[in-house]
Scaffold this motif. Sequence first.
Motif, PDB file in Angstrom:
ATOM      1  N   ILE A  53       0.854  -1.223  -0.025  1.00 46.65           N
ATOM      2  CA  ILE A  53       0.127   0.088   0.155  1.00 46.65           C
ATOM      3  C   ILE A  53       0.760   1.244  -0.010  1.00 46.65           C
ATOM      4  N   ASN A  54       1.973   1.148   0.791  1.00 43.38           N
ATOM      5  CA  ASN A  54       2.762   2.362   0.921  1.00 43.38           C
ATOM      6  C   ASN A  54       3.625   2.657  -0.503  1.00 43.38           C
ATOM      7  N   ALA A  55       3.929   1.438  -1.149  1.00 47.92           N
ATOM      8  CA  ALA A  55       4.570   1.583  -2.506  1.00 47.92           C
ATOM      9  C   ALA A  55       3.538   2.404  -3.433  1.00 47.92           C
ATOM     10  N   ALA A  56       2.416   2.103  -3.369  1.00 49.46           N
ATOM     11  CA  ALA A  56       1.405   2.577  -4.213  1.00 49.46           C
ATOM     12  C   ALA A  56       1.184   4.104  -3.939  1.00 49.46           C
ATOM     13  N   VAL A  57       0.988   4.377  -2.701  1.00 52.90           N
ATOM     14  CA  VAL A  57       1.128   5.845  -2.053  1.00 52.90           C
ATOM     15  C   VAL A  57       2.467   6.528  -2.621  1.00 52.90           C
ATOM     16  N   SER A  58       3.500   6.032  -2.766  1.00 51.84           N
ATOM     17  CA  SER A  58       4.665   6.689  -2.973  1.00 51.84           C
ATOM     18  C   SER A  58       4.616   7.066  -4.685  1.00 51.84           C
ATOM     19  N   PHE A  59       3.941   6.126  -5.427  1.00 51.33           N
ATOM     20  CA  PHE A  59       3.770   6.175  -6.904  1.00 51.33           C
ATOM     21  C   PHE A  59       2.919   7.532  -6.887  1.00 51.33           C
ATOM     22  N   GLU A  60       1.811   7.362  -6.243  1.00 54.31           N
ATOM     23  CA  GLU A  60       0.970   8.524  -6.299  1.00 54.31           C
ATOM     24  C   GLU A  60       1.439   9.920  -6.202  1.00 54.31           C
ATOM     25  N   LEU A  61       2.235  10.040  -4.785  1.00 54.06           N
ATOM     26  CA  LEU A  61       3.141  11.319  -4.427  1.00 54.06           C
ATOM     27  C   LEU A  61       3.755  11.616  -5.630  1.00 54.06           C
ATOM     28  N   LEU A  62       4.280  10.810  -6.257  1.00 53.17           N
ATOM     29  CA  LEU A  62       5.506  11.320  -7.179  1.00 53.17           C
ATOM     30  C   LEU A  62       4.677  11.633  -8.507  1.00 53.17           C
ATOM     31  N   LEU A 109       9.877   5.353 -12.692  1.00 54.85           N
ATOM     32  CA  LEU A 109       9.453   6.599 -12.075  1.00 54.85           C
ATOM     33  C   LEU A 109      10.709   7.288 -11.613  1.00 54.85           C
ATOM     34  N   CYS A 110      11.547   6.481 -11.130  1.00 57.63           N
ATOM     35  CA  CYS A 110      12.866   7.327 -10.363  1.00 57.63           C
ATOM     36  C   CYS A 110      14.025   6.533 -10.891  1.00 57.63           C
ATOM     37  N   PRO A 111      14.616   6.666 -12.136  1.00 57.68           N
ATOM     38  CA  PRO A 111      15.431   5.936 -12.750  1.00 57.68           C
ATOM     39  C   PRO A 111      16.930   6.344 -12.070  1.00 57.68           C
ATOM     40  N   SER A 112      16.986   7.383 -11.487  1.00 62.97           N
ATOM     41  CA  SER A 112      18.335   7.944 -10.479  1.00 62.97           C
ATOM     42  C   SER A 112      18.329   7.227  -9.278  1.00 62.97           C
TER      43      SER A 112
END
Length: 113
Positions: A53-62, A109-112
């Motif tokens: 769930i937190n991973a999905a939240v992380s992506f939504e925040l990005l 989403l975060c290639p770096s």
Amino acid sequence: MAQEFTGITQACEAFIRSIQEGRYYDAHEDLEYIWYVRRFEDNDEVRLWKGFINAAVSFELLKRGRPKPSETAWKTYLKYSPFLETLVTPHKEHYVRITQILERQRGELCPSF
């Protein structure tokens, strides 16, 4: 659109679809239905759901242009992801697939990182 699910398999499949389609808020909701009622259990499977769930939240925040809070949510995912290694459950195959998809999505989403 996120739906209410009663079964773990159904919720996991919906979560995967939502992540793959970039519907991160919906992905969060897909697992929230099964996690919420069990959130106080001393159970590694429930903790793993919290990480997903937190991973999905992380992506939504990005997606919303909020990288710092996204990083905090991703760290929560990382905190709970090791539970997969020792987890014994009939749903493990789904969880392994979810982990692979989340890691790949994070790289896109975060290639770096």
